[in-house]
Design a protein around this motif. Sequence first.
Motif, PDB file in Angstrom:
ATOM      1  N   MET A  64       1.121  52.690 104.110  1.00 50.47           N
ATOM      2  CA  MET A  64       0.898  51.752 105.206  1.00 50.47           C
ATOM      3  C   MET A  64       0.585  52.561 106.468  1.00 50.47           C
ATOM      4  O   MET A  64       1.325  53.464 106.828  1.00 50.47           O
ATOM      5  CB  MET A  64       2.164  50.898 105.407  1.00 50.47           C
ATOM      6  N   THR A  76      -0.943  48.945 110.779  1.00 50.62           N
ATOM      7  CA  THR A  76      -0.322  47.944 109.909  1.00 50.62           C
ATOM      8  C   THR A  76       1.163  47.829 110.213  1.00 50.62           C
ATOM      9  O   THR A  76       1.714  46.724 110.283  1.00 50.62           O
ATOM     10  CB  THR A  76      -0.549  48.320 108.429  1.00 50.62           C
ATOM     11  N   GLN A  77       1.814  48.959 110.412  1.00 48.80           N
ATOM     12  CA  GLN A  77       3.243  48.954 110.749  1.00 48.80           C
ATOM     13  C   GLN A  77       3.485  48.284 112.093  1.00 48.80           C
ATOM     14  O   GLN A  77       4.450  47.529 112.253  1.00 48.80           O
ATOM     15  CB  GLN A  77       3.788  50.383 110.757  1.00 48.80           C
ATOM     16  N   THR A  91       2.076  38.489 107.431  1.00 48.60           N
ATOM     17  CA  THR A  91       0.813  39.206 107.527  1.00 48.60           C
ATOM     18  C   THR A  91       0.106  39.227 106.188  1.00 48.60           C
ATOM     19  O   THR A  91       0.729  39.429 105.154  1.00 48.60           O
ATOM     20  CB  THR A  91       1.067  40.653 108.003  1.00 48.60           C
ATOM     21  N   ASP A 111      -4.100  40.227 104.554  1.00 47.43           N
ATOM     22  CA  ASP A 111      -5.042  41.333 104.566  1.00 47.43           C
ATOM     23  C   ASP A 111      -5.529  41.613 105.978  1.00 47.43           C
ATOM     24  O   ASP A 111      -5.493  40.735 106.844  1.00 47.43           O
ATOM     25  CB  ASP A 111      -6.248  41.003 103.680  1.00 47.43           C
ATOM     26  N   GLU A 112      -6.011  42.837 106.178  1.00 46.42           N
ATOM     27  CA  GLU A 112      -6.550  43.193 107.483  1.00 46.42           C
ATOM     28  C   GLU A 112      -7.682  44.196 107.311  1.00 46.42           C
ATOM     29  O   GLU A 112      -7.750  44.907 106.317  1.00 46.42           O
ATOM     30  CB  GLU A 112      -5.471  43.779 108.390  1.00 46.42           C
ATOM     31  N   VAL A 146      -8.908  45.128 115.056  1.00 46.26           N
ATOM     32  CA  VAL A 146      -8.200  44.694 113.852  1.00 46.26           C
ATOM     33  C   VAL A 146      -8.468  43.207 113.651  1.00 46.26           C
ATOM     34  O   VAL A 146      -8.266  42.408 114.559  1.00 46.26           O
ATOM     35  CB  VAL A 146      -6.675  44.922 113.978  1.00 46.26           C
ATOM     36  N   ALA A 200      -7.236  40.332 111.097  1.00 45.10           N
ATOM     37  CA  ALA A 200      -6.161  40.167 110.113  1.00 45.10           C
ATOM     38  C   ALA A 200      -6.014  38.716 109.696  1.00 45.10           C
ATOM     39  O   ALA A 200      -6.230  37.803 110.494  1.00 45.10           O
ATOM     40  CB  ALA A 200      -4.837  40.658 110.707  1.00 45.10           C
TER      41      ALA A 200
END
Length: 129
Positions: free
Chosen positions: A1, A5-6, A65, A67-68, A79, A81
């Motif tokens: 990740m 994303t985090q 959350t 997909d991004e 981004v 998402a």
Amino acid sequence: MNNITQLLARLHNAVNDNDPASVSACYGDNAKVVSTPLKGTTQHDCVSALQTFQHKYMPEHIVTTGDEIVIEASDVALVIAKLYLVPKAAPHALPCDGKRAVYVMQRNDSGEWRCIIDNFFGTDLLDFA
């Protein structure tokens, strides 16, 4: 990740947990949140904007959350998402309502990513232009 994303996961968890300090830590200086779809109104007080948004548009839901896509260019990233709303009463239910959110992230002097534009309305914002 990856770090972006985090960061998004921390932001959404902080919103779901109603944790203003953690929400604030996800944003950079002079960050803006698109707080209403009408004319792309933005607010600098990200915590208040997200709380208002949550109460108005998703009072009985939490965000998960999906997909991004992350497009990085040096210290800036776009981004796109997929986000899903899940009823608070049934947090383990299948996501019921999908949204496309758009964010702009910026890496700060410490090398950490922070959100500088948060547009939960995503590409749907164009429908209100």
